[in-house]
Design an enzyme around this catalytic site. Structure first.
Site, PDB file in Angstrom:
ATOM      1  N   ASN A 175       0.864  -1.101  -0.169  1.00 48.64           N
ATOM      2  CA  ASN A 175      -0.061   0.085  -0.070  1.00 48.64           C
ATOM      3  C   ASN A 175       0.852   1.349   0.098  1.00 48.64           C
ATOM      4  O   ASN A 175       1.466   1.610   1.112  1.00 48.64           O
ATOM      5  CB  ASN A 175      -0.766   0.168   1.218  1.00 48.64           C
ATOM      6  CG  ASN A 175      -1.780   1.187   1.224  1.00 48.64           C
ATOM      7  OD1 ASN A 175      -1.875   1.773   0.327  1.00 48.64           O
ATOM      8  ND2 ASN A 175      -2.658   1.412   2.556  1.00 48.64           N
ATOM      9  N   LYS A 188       0.124   4.381  -0.284  1.00 53.75           N
ATOM     10  CA  LYS A 188      -0.781   5.371   0.528  1.00 53.75           C
ATOM     11  C   LYS A 188      -0.406   6.621  -0.488  1.00 53.75           C
ATOM     12  O   LYS A 188      -0.590   6.447  -1.874  1.00 53.75           O
ATOM     13  CB  LYS A 188      -0.393   5.596   1.845  1.00 53.75           C
ATOM     14  CG  LYS A 188      -0.443   4.196   2.724  1.00 53.75           C
ATOM     15  CD  LYS A 188      -0.046   4.414   4.152  1.00 53.75           C
ATOM     16  CE  LYS A 188      -0.383   3.024   4.709  1.00 53.75           C
ATOM     17  NZ  LYS A 188      -0.107   3.243   6.141  1.00 53.75           N
ATOM     18  N   HIS A 229      -9.547   0.587   5.188  1.00 55.41           N
ATOM     19  CA  HIS A 229      -8.272   0.730   5.948  1.00 55.41           C
ATOM     20  C   HIS A 229      -8.371   1.808   7.030  1.00 55.41           C
ATOM     21  O   HIS A 229      -9.135   2.452   6.877  1.00 55.41           O
ATOM     22  CB  HIS A 229      -7.327   1.465   4.961  1.00 55.41           C
ATOM     23  CG  HIS A 229      -5.719   1.361   5.402  1.00 55.41           C
ATOM     24  ND1 HIS A 229      -5.264   2.490   6.306  1.00 55.41           N
ATOM     25  CD2 HIS A 229      -4.795   0.546   5.202  1.00 55.41           C
ATOM     26  CE1 HIS A 229      -4.164   2.232   6.745  1.00 55.41           C
ATOM     27  NE2 HIS A 229      -3.617   1.075   6.069  1.00 55.41           N
ATOM     28  N   GLU A 243      -7.049   4.273   8.078  1.00 53.95           N
ATOM     29  CA  GLU A 243      -6.822   5.498   8.084  1.00 53.95           C
ATOM     30  C   GLU A 243      -8.005   6.408   7.193  1.00 53.95           C
ATOM     31  O   GLU A 243      -8.571   7.544   7.852  1.00 53.95           O
ATOM     32  CB  GLU A 243      -5.803   5.928   7.137  1.00 53.95           C
ATOM     33  CG  GLU A 243      -4.373   5.594   7.684  1.00 53.95           C
ATOM     34  CD  GLU A 243      -3.044   5.040   7.171  1.00 53.95           C
ATOM     35  OE1 GLU A 243      -1.965   5.097   7.406  1.00 53.95           O
ATOM     36  OE2 GLU A 243      -3.069   5.440   5.643  1.00 53.95           O
ATOM     37  N   GLU A 271      -4.843  -5.207  10.634  1.00 55.58           N
ATOM     38  CA  GLU A 271      -4.005  -4.401  10.838  1.00 55.58           C
ATOM     39  C   GLU A 271      -4.309  -3.515  12.268  1.00 55.58           C
ATOM     40  O   GLU A 271      -5.077  -2.648  12.374  1.00 55.58           O
ATOM     41  CB  GLU A 271      -4.017  -3.375   9.769  1.00 55.58           C
ATOM     42  CG  GLU A 271      -3.529  -3.703   8.320  1.00 55.58           C
ATOM     43  CD  GLU A 271      -3.253  -2.578   7.673  1.00 55.58           C
ATOM     44  OE1 GLU A 271      -2.155  -2.525   6.994  1.00 55.58           O
ATOM     45  OE2 GLU A 271      -3.955  -1.677   7.328  1.00 55.58           O
ATOM     46  N   GLY A 300       2.502   2.108  11.010  1.00 52.13           N
ATOM     47  CA  GLY A 300       3.316   3.107  10.889  1.00 52.13           C
ATOM     48  C   GLY A 300       4.131   3.702  12.128  1.00 52.13           C
ATOM     49  O   GLY A 300       4.825   4.739  12.285  1.00 52.13           O
ATOM     50  N   SER A 348       3.588  -2.274  10.449  1.00 55.76           N
ATOM     51  CA  SER A 348       5.141  -2.272  10.639  1.00 55.76           C
ATOM     52  C   SER A 348       5.683  -3.512  10.269  1.00 55.76           C
ATOM     53  O   SER A 348       6.847  -3.735  10.571  1.00 55.76           O
ATOM     54  CB  SER A 348       5.333  -1.530  11.984  1.00 55.76           C
ATOM     55  OG  SER A 348       4.888  -0.292  12.407  1.00 55.76           O
TER      56      SER A 348
END
Length: 326
Positions: free
Chosen positions: A61, A63, A157, A159, A233, A239, A279
């Site tokens: 991904n 992003k 996702h 985010e 996730e 991240g 990560s």
């Protein structure tokens, strides 16, 4: 509050009773499961005997990263990498660079979009969710992705759930709509640090999965294994450099597979591929891949480095050897 568990306790936290909702504790020890006992005889780790049967899959991904030049350089480096032939690899560039990626990448790679629009308020008994209007400025539809021949899309996702407030119902509708238009889906699930510390990890994940199962018509259930991939996730690991331990990841993946068996079918449970994302890098992928219910990875930052990403893809060999499928 920050989480201060000592490192030697981290591996058992997600299977400790404080992290497992009461209603979920019995199913985790039901048929098809084995447990490993820790110090003092307390159950620490749950293992599902019938692990997945799907082909290892790694997603990258990208992003909101890249320029035309940097993407071109990355594509050249990816094509030059030596990827083993027993892994599916999907990369998700920003929308503006999807066509560039599709034109340049060799047959080792497939391409995904990072999102697809659905009219969240739309009610549709047919569960197709085709909008009758195009008045959605800035959005990309599944119909457009289908028209361009883009085979995959990432949905749900964290985010988008947190920054754009996409709820479980909207994600479920997006998955159904994407499937109607022939797209394969990587659907993301996962808990926040607060939810984890409060013992709601499985409650959160199962609610996210239920929203998807509610929207996929029965006739589609047989295609879950190849067409709908689940990416676990944990939000607290995305991240941040923090990575769930391999045992923690296996435990959650085993619980997801058990949920699929109980709520969809045994066939779907075995065939559905479950990725880990959070990560993941070239240094930890092999240890994670050794577990039976880790069917691949959804990679963020490391997917922007071709050499590192190829190494992660090739951890599929570690997985197959560990589970006796070589």
């Amino acid at each position: 509050p920050r989480f201060h568990a000592p490192p030697d306790e981290m591996a058992s936290l997600l299977t400790h009773s404080a992290f497992v909702p009461r209603a979920a504790r019995a199913p985790l020890r039901a048929r098809g499961c084995q447990s490993r006992r820790g110090v003092g005889g307390g159950v620490r780790v749950v293992r599902v005997v019938a692990q997945g049967t799907g082909r290892f899959i790694v997603g990258g991904n990208w992003k909101c990263n890249g320029t035309r030049d940097s993407v071109a350089a990355l594509l050249v480096s990816l094509n030059a990498g030596k990827i083993v032939d027993n892994v599916d690899v999907v990369v998700a560039p920003p929308f503006l660079y999807i066509d560039q990626a599709m034109e340049a990448l060799n047959g080792n790679f497939q391409v995904a979009a990072q999102n697809a629009w659905v009219e969240a308020a739309l009610q549709d008994p047919s569960r197709q969710y085709n909008s009758q209007s195009g008045a959605f400025t800035g959005e990309i539809s599944a119909e457009m992705l289908e028209d361009l021949g883009i085979p995959w899309v990432i949905l749900g996702h964290s985010e988008r759930r947190t920054l754009l407030h996409e709820d479980n119902s909207t994600v479920g509708k997006k998955v159904a709509h994407a499937r109607v238009h022939g797209l394969s889906v990587i659907v993301c699930v996962g808990e926040s640090l607060e939810e984890r510390e409060e013992g709601h990890t499985l409650d959160v994940i199962f609610s996210q999965l239920q929203a998807v199962a509610d929207e996929i018509d029965d006739k589609e259930h047989s295609s879950w294994g190849s067409q709908v991939v689940i990416a676990y996730e944990p939000i607290w690991a995305i991240g941040t450099g923090k990575v769930a331990t391999p045992d923690q990841v296996q435990d959650i993946h085993a619980a997801i597979r058990k949920w699929l068996a109980d709520n969809v079918s045994d066939e779907v449970s075995k065939a559905t591929r479950i990725q880990y994302g959070g990560s993941v890098n070239e240094g930890n992928c092999a240890a994670l891949a050794q577990h039976s219910d880790v069917d691949g990875f959804l990679v963020g930052g490391a997917s922007l480095d071709a050499e590192k990403f190829v190494q992660i893809c090739n951890s599929s060999a570690v997985h197959y050897k560990a589970v006796g499928r070589l």
